[in-house]
Design a protein around this motif. Structure first.
Motif, mmCIF file in Angstrom:
data_model
loop_
_atom_site.group_PDB
_atom_site.id
_atom_site.type_symbol
_atom_site.label_atom_id
_atom_site.label_comp_id
_atom_site.label_asym_id
_atom_site.label_seq_id
_atom_site.Cartn_x
_atom_site.Cartn_y
_atom_site.Cartn_z
ATOM 1 N N GLY A 113 38.473 32.145 -14.483
ATOM 2 C CA GLY A 113 37.413 31.667 -13.589
ATOM 3 C C GLY A 113 37.770 31.660 -12.123
ATOM 4 N N ASP A 114 37.737 30.474 -11.549
ATOM 5 C CA ASP A 114 37.901 30.318 -10.109
ATOM 6 C C ASP A 114 39.232 30.866 -9.620
ATOM 7 O OD1 ASP A 114 35.739 28.929 -10.787
ATOM 8 O OD2 ASP A 114 36.491 26.962 -10.221
ATOM 9 N N TYR A 115 40.279 30.674 -10.423
ATOM 10 C CA TYR A 115 41.599 31.109 -9.976
ATOM 11 C C TYR A 115 41.625 32.623 -9.822
ATOM 12 C CZ TYR A 115 42.549 26.416 -11.504
ATOM 13 O OH TYR A 115 42.491 25.069 -11.654
ATOM 14 N N LEU A 116 41.046 33.295 -10.801
ATOM 15 C CA LEU A 116 40.992 34.751 -10.730
ATOM 16 C C LEU A 116 40.196 35.171 -9.501
ATOM 17 C CD1 LEU A 116 41.595 37.427 -12.202
ATOM 18 C CD2 LEU A 116 39.322 37.253 -13.165
ATOM 19 N N ALA A 117 39.095 34.478 -9.235
ATOM 20 C CA ALA A 117 38.252 34.816 -8.083
ATOM 21 C C ALA A 117 39.064 34.740 -6.798
ATOM 22 C CB ALA A 117 37.053 33.872 -8.014
ATOM 23 N N ILE A 118 39.879 33.677 -6.676
ATOM 24 C CA ILE A 118 40.652 33.499 -5.444
ATOM 25 C C ILE A 118 41.705 34.594 -5.311
ATOM 26 C CG2 ILE A 118 42.314 31.995 -4.312
ATOM 27 C CD1 ILE A 118 40.661 29.646 -5.491
ATOM 28 N N VAL A 119 42.376 34.913 -6.424
ATOM 29 C CA VAL A 119 43.421 35.940 -6.346
ATOM 30 C C VAL A 119 42.809 37.296 -5.985
ATOM 31 C CG1 VAL A 119 45.159 37.185 -7.637
ATOM 32 C CG2 VAL A 119 44.948 34.745 -7.915
ATOM 33 N N THR A 120 41.669 37.632 -6.585
ATOM 34 C CA THR A 120 41.060 38.923 -6.264
ATOM 35 C C THR A 120 40.586 38.946 -4.821
ATOM 36 O OG1 THR A 120 38.998 38.106 -7.203
ATOM 37 C CG2 THR A 120 40.351 39.490 -8.601
ATOM 38 N N LEU A 121 40.087 37.806 -4.359
ATOM 39 C CA LEU A 121 39.695 37.705 -2.947
ATOM 40 C C LEU A 121 40.883 38.029 -2.058
ATOM 41 C CD1 LEU A 121 37.599 36.585 -0.815
ATOM 42 C CD2 LEU A 121 38.739 34.412 -1.100
ATOM 43 N N GLY A 122 42.038 37.428 -2.393
ATOM 44 C CA GLY A 122 43.240 37.678 -1.623
ATOM 45 C C GLY A 122 43.652 39.140 -1.690
ATOM 46 N N PHE A 123 43.547 39.736 -2.847
ATOM 47 C CA PHE A 123 43.937 41.137 -3.007
ATOM 48 C C PHE A 123 43.069 42.039 -2.134
ATOM 49 C CE2 PHE A 123 43.676 45.215 -5.254
ATOM 50 C CZ PHE A 123 45.022 45.545 -5.254
ATOM 51 N N GLY A 124 41.769 41.736 -2.124
ATOM 52 C CA GLY A 124 40.865 42.531 -1.284
ATOM 53 C C GLY A 124 41.294 42.501 0.167
ATOM 54 N N GLU A 125 41.658 41.332 0.655
ATOM 55 C CA GLU A 125 42.083 41.217 2.039
ATOM 56 C C GLU A 125 43.414 41.928 2.262
ATOM 57 O OE1 GLU A 125 40.430 39.534 4.961
ATOM 58 O OE2 GLU A 125 39.160 40.519 3.493
ATOM 59 N N MET A 126 44.311 41.796 1.267
ATOM 60 C CA MET A 126 45.615 42.444 1.397
ATOM 61 C C MET A 126 45.468 43.943 1.600
ATOM 62 S SD MET A 126 47.882 40.578 -1.457
ATOM 63 C CE MET A 126 48.642 42.095 -1.996
ATOM 64 N N VAL A 127 44.639 44.553 0.791
ATOM 65 C CA VAL A 127 44.468 46.002 0.890
ATOM 66 C C VAL A 127 43.962 46.372 2.271
ATOM 67 C CG1 VAL A 127 43.081 47.925 0.074
ATOM 68 C CG2 VAL A 127 44.162 46.395 -1.569
ATOM 69 N N ARG A 128 42.990 45.598 2.753
ATOM 70 C CA ARG A 128 42.430 45.908 4.064
ATOM 71 C C ARG A 128 43.502 45.765 5.145
ATOM 72 N NH1 ARG A 128 40.100 43.318 8.259
ATOM 73 N NH2 ARG A 128 40.445 41.288 7.305
ATOM 74 N N ILE A 129 44.302 44.696 5.041
ATOM 75 C CA ILE A 129 45.302 44.451 6.090
ATOM 76 C C ILE A 129 46.416 45.494 6.031
ATOM 77 C CG2 ILE A 129 47.061 42.791 6.823
ATOM 78 C CD1 ILE A 129 44.967 40.623 6.063
ATOM 79 N N ILE A 130 46.762 45.911 4.822
ATOM 80 C CA ILE A 130 47.765 46.987 4.727
ATOM 81 C C ILE A 130 47.235 48.252 5.398
ATOM 82 C CG2 ILE A 130 48.911 48.556 3.114
ATOM 83 C CD1 ILE A 130 49.168 46.186 1.202
ATOM 84 N N LEU A 131 45.975 48.594 5.102
ATOM 85 C CA LEU A 131 45.391 49.792 5.707
ATOM 86 C C LEU A 131 45.378 49.667 7.227
ATOM 87 C CD1 LEU A 131 42.385 50.444 3.326
ATOM 88 C CD2 LEU A 131 44.536 51.683 3.444
ATOM 89 N N LEU A 132 45.180 48.447 7.685
ATOM 90 C CA LEU A 132 45.083 48.212 9.121
ATOM 91 C C LEU A 132 46.444 48.358 9.798
ATOM 92 C CD1 LEU A 132 42.677 47.398 10.849
ATOM 93 C CD2 LEU A 132 43.326 45.023 10.555
ATOM 94 N N ASN A 133 47.500 47.960 9.094
ATOM 95 C CA ASN A 133 48.802 47.866 9.753
ATOM 96 C C ASN A 133 49.774 49.005 9.464
ATOM 97 O OD1 ASN A 133 48.860 45.237 11.281
ATOM 98 N ND2 ASN A 133 48.054 44.616 9.288
ATOM 99 N N TRP A 134 49.508 49.756 8.439
ATOM 100 C CA TRP A 134 50.416 50.858 8.111
ATOM 101 C C TRP A 134 50.042 52.050 8.981
ATOM 102 C CZ3 TRP A 134 51.303 52.679 2.382
ATOM 103 C CH2 TRP A 134 52.481 53.438 2.338
ATOM 104 N N TYR A 135 50.333 51.933 10.245
ATOM 105 C CA TYR A 135 49.754 52.867 11.200
ATOM 106 C C TYR A 135 50.183 54.303 10.954
ATOM 107 C CZ TYR A 135 47.823 54.596 15.485
ATOM 108 O OH TYR A 135 47.056 55.294 16.375
ATOM 109 N N LYS A 136 51.449 54.466 10.611
ATOM 110 C CA LYS A 136 51.966 55.826 10.469
ATOM 111 C C LYS A 136 51.235 56.600 9.379
ATOM 112 C CE LYS A 136 56.646 55.524 12.170
ATOM 113 N NZ LYS A 136 57.868 54.833 11.770
ATOM 114 N N PHE A 137 50.876 55.883 8.341
ATOM 115 C CA PHE A 137 50.294 56.535 7.180
ATOM 116 C C PHE A 137 48.772 56.602 7.264
ATOM 117 C CE2 PHE A 137 49.373 56.393 2.458
ATOM 118 C CZ PHE A 137 49.722 57.712 2.253
#
Lengths: 503, 245
Positions: free
Chosen positions: A269-293
């Motif tokens: 339930g809620d716990y899974l929702a929070i973790v997936t929310l975090g994962f979504g942000e992680m992917v975006r932030i990685i894309l934002l910061n991995w400048y070379k790639f």
């Protein structure tokens, strides 16, 4: 009209007290937020005072609260008598004002102090809603419909719609197929249609995860991003074409789904929702910061357009190649490519739908639905919950990956900007609004949530507001979604065959 | 020959010790019942066989294989089926879909045959097979729960209070079906019950449980004749500690 029910003694001071409290709350909130507006003036920021707005808001809150109380206490008559003329007169005034303004450049003195016409119209709409509810209450004297009966009625409507959908579905698909050749189809309409179908596909994909398996995924856009970047990067670094990359993008997204799902699918339930929310942000932030790639915030541009089995949609094909219009002997129009994109996403969406409809009838799909209903019972039947969830999660992610690579090829340019949390929220809203698990519901909700705002672009500031309002209304009146009705995966004809041998 | 042997099993819910050294043996082809008051640990024992909660101490051996450390789904796949407490059928799925869920671990080629078997045991389910599980009556839901468990072709069937909340007529019917399952389909049954009279009459052997321990064991007839058991579990009287039976 039905006889008026016995009227309870009514506490007027109490009513005014409650309404007064509401007005004070509105005043306190509006005083700072609405009362002062900073505006750029030459040489810095100036402050405009808008106390008239604040006063008006408080008065409206007071009156609206009284209307609510009267409705609640079963006295719809006075409400109907005041709100209906109010809504009609104010609406007429606003219309006249608009007409005058468009003719002369300026209308009446402002009818209401608010500077935004949308706020004015919202007051009219709210008054009209009150009037409608009052009229409804007057007609039914007192509502005798319980929540359960309403729920049952709505379920029947949902079932009816799904019955109709069996016949309407092919019609709708037929309409979607001929849409580009209808006279109404111009560039704008097709663009909107592509967008809507993209979201329908994403909604169907997420429906596997949320609707069937019951896993609340708030980070679905991450897989969309993985798909988009997979294609963009493969195209950029290895010069691969769309059709080769499409399966890769799906596989990469599914792999990302497994990567995320494996450690976290034990959560509920809620716990899974929070973790997936975090994962979504992680992917975006990685894309934002991995400048070379990924080139970070600059994004990737020049993503190749898809070709029609190797035939590009260009006016002047490169030396030694044939373009689409050249091959078929057509005159070149830029619309060809748009139509092709439209059919491409339509095919992807339909593939998603067919896949979902088929897998529901297979043991694994049935296990997803059973997991949603009762995980403990599933364990007792010998189902490995984690692996079963993992398949749902990664298959849902795969379709997001397909959608993502389509997005990349359509836009020709992607950046992390396109994959913010709000996208996840919109896709989830489509699934929830449509009724979890309902395929036709997703179509309706996507048209409602994506198509409408595109047609009413001018109101885009209020999009999130309308979103929020729609979500609240759905949660109040129809928590399971507009068309929530679970269609059995087996019909009598099928069960007859299975049980034929029974005497 | 022993099918299931439970030796010295302890199990905890958090800090609460629900099982305090339980020994139970179930032989091939038997119906064994476990009776006892509310909160004695009967359901816990059944759940512990399925690995949830796990046995903290002791061994659970099924057909010569120690299953006490296996995950639940593997235990089920080794030939044990469970009709869990509170039935736990899937309310939004039809009867047929519920049965197919039960068959999810067995080979598809047995499906028609197994459906035929359970429809013969519970003809009402055949009539209701298009209906959603949640719309069935309590008795029908219990039948569905048992039928669903049978669909996995178990060698050992664990039943948790199948008579709970059912009308006397239905209780009789359910118990006669359990007897038929055992006799005709050669399924060993381990039955947890509060309805001691019916359970002991049906069972070959019985165990009496209180406070997480086995107090007594014997054949169904012996236990039925036992004075202590008669007064504690069969006549609605209070036992020595003042708990309601």
């Amino acid at each position: 009209m039905a006889a008026t029910p016995a009227i309870k003694p009514f506490d007027f001071p109490d009513m005014f007290k409650e309404a007064g409290a509401a007005a004070i709350v509105v005043f306190a909130l509006a005083f700072a937020m609405v009362g002062f507006r900073t505006e750029p003036v030459p040489g810095g920021l100036g402050i405009t005072l808008r106390f008239a707005d604040v006063a008006m808001a408080s008065v409206i809150a007071f009156a609206g609260r009284i209307a609510l109380i009267l409705l609640r206490e079963g006295r719809p008559f006075p409400v109907l008598l005041t709100t209906l003329p109010f809504a009609v007169i104010l609406g007429a005034l606003l219309l006249a004002d608009q007409a005058l303004a468009s003719e002369n450049g300026s209308g009446f003195e402002p009818v209401l102090p608010f500077s935004s016409p949308v706020v004015n119209w919202m007051i009219v709409i709210v008054a009209a809603v009150f009037a409608g509810r009052a009229a409804w209450a007057v007609r039914h004297a007192r509502s005798t419909v319980t929540a359960e009966e309403r729920e049952a009625t709505m379920d029947r409507i949902g079932a009816r719609v799904q019955q109709v959908a069996r016949y309407a579905g092919p019609l709708l698909i037929g309409f979607a197929l001929v849409l580009p050749f209808l006279p109404i189809a111009d560039r704008r309409l097709l663009d909107i249609a592509i967008l809507v179908v993209t979201y329908i596909m994403l909604g169907w994909g997420l429906n596997i995860v949320v609707g069937l398996a019951g896993l609340l995924d708030l980070g679905y856009v991450a897989f969309y991003a993985v798909g988009a970047y997979s294609y963009a990067l493969l195209a950029q670094y290895f010069d691969m074409g769309f059709w080769v990359c499409l399966p890769f993008a799906g596989i990469m997204a599914a792999f990302a789904g497994i990567l995320l799902g494996f450690p976290v699918l034990g959560l509920r339930g809620d716990y899974l929702a929070i973790v997936t929310l975090g994962f979504g942000e992680m992917v975006r932030i990685i894309l934002l910061n991995w400048y070379k790639f990924t080139k970070g915030p600059d994004g990737i541009s020049g993503i190749p357009r898809p070709s029609f089995f190797g035939l590009p949609f260009t006016r002047y094909p490169a030396e030694g190649t044939v373009s689409f219009h050249g091959f078929f002997g057509l005159t070149y129009t830029p619309l060809d490519r748009i139509i092709f994109l439209y059919y491409l996403i339509l095919a992807l969406a339909l593939a998603t739908n067919v896949f979902t409809l088929r897998i529901r009838k297979l043991p694994v799909g049935r296990a997803w639905e059973a997991l949603r209903e009762d995980e403990t019972a599933c364990r007792a039947l010998g189902i490995n919950p984690r692996n079963t969830k993992l398949t749902a999660f990664s298959i849902g992610a795969m379709f997001a990956g397909f959608g993502g690579s389509f997005f990349a090829t359509r836009q020709g340019f992607i950046s992390p900007e396109s994959f913010t949390f709000i996208e996840s929220a919109v896709i989830l809203a489509i699934v929830v609004l449509g009724g979890m698990g309902s395929q036709i519901g997703v179509v309706l909700a996507a048209i409602l949530l994506i198509g409408m705002p595109e047609f009413f672009r001018e109101l885009h500031q209020f999009r999130m507001l309308a979103f929020g309002a729609a979500m609240v209304l759905i949660m109040v009146w129809r928590p399971a979604g507009l068309l929530a009705h679970r269609e059995p995966t087996l019909r009598l004809s099928a069960t007859k065959r299975l049980a034929k041998a029974v005497p | 020959m022993t099918m299931l042997s439970i030796t010295g099993v302890h199990a905890f819910y958090g800090h609460i010790e629900a099982l305090r050294g339980v020994d139970v043996e179930v032989k091939h082809g038997e119906i064994v019942t476990l009776i006892g008051a509310n909160g004695a640990g009967k359901s816990t024992l059944l759940m512990t066989i399925c690995g949830n909660p796990r046995a903290a101490k002791g061994r659970i051996v099924f057909d010569g294989e120690d299953i006490s450390a296996k995950p639940t789904h593997e235990i089920i796949r080794s030939g044990i089926a469970q009709a869990p407490e509170g039935r736990r059928i899937f309310p939004h799925m039809t009867v047929m879909e519920n049965l197919l869920m039960g068959a999810i671990t067995s080979e598809p080629r047995y499906l028609d045959e197994d459906l035929e078997k359970v429809f013969a045991l519970f003809p009402i389910l055949k009539e209701r097979r298009e209906q959603r599980g949640g719309t069935l009556s309590g008795g029908e839901q219990q039948m569905l729960a048992i039928a669903r468990a049978l669909m996995s072709r178990p060698r050992l069937l664990l039943l948790d209070e199948p008579s709970l909340g059912l009308a006397p007529m239905l209780v009789k019917q359910i118990f006669s079906v359990i007897k038929a399952i055992n006799a005709e389909q050669n399924v060993t049954v381990f039955l947890v019950e509060q309805n001691a009279y019916h359970a002991l009459r049906l069972a070959h052997r019985g165990y009496v449980m209180a406070n997480g321990r086995i107090l007594m064991s014997g054949t169904g007839k012996e236990l039925l004749a036992n004075e202590e058991i008669r007064s504690a579990y069969l006549e609605g009287a209070r036992d020595t500690k003042g708990r309601r039976s």
